[in-house]
Motif scaffolding. Sequence first.
Motif, mmCIF file in Angstrom:
data_model
loop_
_atom_site.group_PDB
_atom_site.id
_atom_site.type_symbol
_atom_site.label_atom_id
_atom_site.label_comp_id
_atom_site.label_asym_id
_atom_site.label_seq_id
_atom_site.Cartn_x
_atom_site.Cartn_y
_atom_site.Cartn_z
ATOM 1 N N VAL A 28 -9.150 10.303 -1.253
ATOM 2 C CA VAL A 28 -8.566 9.012 -1.602
ATOM 3 C C VAL A 28 -7.054 9.081 -1.394
ATOM 4 O O VAL A 28 -6.443 10.148 -1.477
ATOM 5 N N ALA A 29 -6.463 7.929 -1.132
ATOM 6 C CA ALA A 29 -5.010 7.809 -0.977
ATOM 7 C C ALA A 29 -4.471 6.943 -2.108
ATOM 8 O O ALA A 29 -4.964 5.822 -2.325
ATOM 9 N N LEU A 30 -3.476 7.450 -2.829
ATOM 10 C CA LEU A 30 -2.844 6.713 -3.915
ATOM 11 C C LEU A 30 -1.369 6.505 -3.578
ATOM 12 O O LEU A 30 -0.698 7.424 -3.087
ATOM 13 N N GLU A 31 -0.887 5.299 -3.873
ATOM 14 C CA GLU A 31 0.508 4.979 -3.561
ATOM 15 C C GLU A 31 1.314 4.807 -4.847
ATOM 16 O O GLU A 31 0.912 4.066 -5.749
ATOM 17 N N PHE A 32 2.451 5.510 -4.934
ATOM 18 C CA PHE A 32 3.339 5.466 -6.087
ATOM 19 C C PHE A 32 4.654 4.790 -5.674
ATOM 20 O O PHE A 32 5.245 5.142 -4.646
ATOM 21 N N THR A 33 5.106 3.841 -6.474
ATOM 22 C CA THR A 33 6.380 3.180 -6.190
ATOM 23 C C THR A 33 7.539 4.097 -6.582
ATOM 24 O O THR A 33 7.343 5.155 -7.195
ATOM 25 N N THR A 34 8.776 3.670 -6.266
ATOM 26 C CA THR A 34 9.961 4.484 -6.559
ATOM 27 C C THR A 34 10.239 4.590 -8.056
ATOM 28 O O THR A 34 11.088 5.378 -8.480
#
Length: 427
Positions: A256-262
Amino acid sequence: MRCSRCGANVVEGDRFCENCGAPVAVQAGPVCPVCGQQPEPGMRFCQQCGAELSASPQPAQPVPTAQPVPAAQPYQAVQQYAGQYGAAQPGAVFPPQAVQPPAQPSRPGESAGKGKKKTALIVGIIIAVLVVALAAGFGVWWFMLRDSGTQSAQTQSTSQQSGKTKSGDSKAAKDDKPCTAAPDAELSSVDHSDANLVAQLQLTSNCASTKDGDTAEFKESDVKVSIKDDEGNVIASAVFDFSKQPVKFNGETANVALEFTTRQYWRPYDQIETGSAEVILQTGQSGTGEAGSADGDALAGSDIDSEDAERYAQLALSWQLKHDESAASRFYTTYTTQLSSKKNDMKADGKTWHYVDIYEQFLQQRIKHKNAILIWSGDYPTYTKADASTAYYVILSGDTVDSVKAGDAWCKSNGYGAADCAVVDLQ
C-alpha cells in the motif's frame, strides 16, 4: 480323627463322614439346642443358625447313629421347638445336606444401624442418578441449541447467496468475520509528491483466511500509522481510513502507498533510512480535520493530535540541526543565501509560528532547494555579533555563491525579494 463307622479320616469340624455319610460325634461342650453346632465360648447366639443359647452350659448330647432310610421315604426335619426355640428331639434324622436354618435374628441394636446405613446408601444412589440424568439432559440441550444456531446461520448464508445470485453476482457470499486486527508493516521505500511524503508499505495480515482460502480484507477506519527511526523518533504519523480503500492481500501480504502532508512528517524524504525504520499501525485512533486528496493510488490521512505533532516537530528540529552541522561548516569561508529565520511563538507573516510551522517551512524549502539546511543562529558568529540575546531557526539554501553580488543574483533568479532572501556567511 476317624469315622466311627468306616474308619475314614474326617476333617475337624465336619458333621458327617465324607466317605459313608455317618454322623460324626460332637466334642464335649455346650451345643446349639436347634442345630447341634458347638458355639465358641461366651457366645449368646448360635453362629450357625442364630438360635439363642441357654445361660448355663449343657452337657454334650450324643448324636445317635443314623438309621438306614428307605429310598422312597423322605427325610424328616426337626420341626418341633420348646417355646420359641427348643431342644432337638432325640432320635431325629438329619439329611446329608444341611437343613436350611430359619432367618437369623439381628443382634441387639444391629437392625436399626443397618437400616440407617441402607437408607443412606439408597438416598446416595438416588442423588447420583439424578445428577447424572441432569448432566445428560443439559448436554443434549446444549448440542441441540448449538445445532439449531448452526442451521440458522447456514440458512441465513444460503439466503444471502441466493440474493446475490439474483442480483447478477455469481460469487458465493462470505460469512467470515471481518479482519479487524492491524497487520504488521515494513517500510519498503519513500518518495515525495510535491512536498508530501509518499511511503510504500508492505503489510502482512494478522487475520485468518476466509472459507474460500483468501485472506480477509483489512478495511478498518481510524487507523494511526506511525513511522519511527532507529532512535525511536516519530518521523511521520497520520490517521487513515482504510474503509475507503480496503487492503486486499495476495496470500498474506499486500503493498500500500500512504501519503503524509508536510504537517504529518518530520524528516526529509531522502534522509529516511528505510532499512532501520519501524512502522506501527494502531486501530481505534481518531484524527483531526479532514484527509486531503492523494496522487495516484496513495491513501491520504488526517492529522494526529496537535500536541503530539508539536512535540514531534520540536524533536525533528533538534535532530535536523545536529544532522546539518557538517554541511553548514563550509560556509565559514564562502557565501550562501538565507531563506528564513523563525522561532517558536514568533508573530510574523500574519500568524504565530510554532514548531510545526517552522519545520513545515523547512520541508517545503528543501523540496525546492535540495541542498537546504537548518542552523541555530546562536551557534554562529555572523548572528551573535549582531544580537546575541535572540536566536532563531535559520533556513539556508545550501547553495554556494562566490560573492554578495552573485548571491543577490541567485535570490532574484529564484523569485525571492530582498525581504525573503539575503546573502550570508557564518563567520
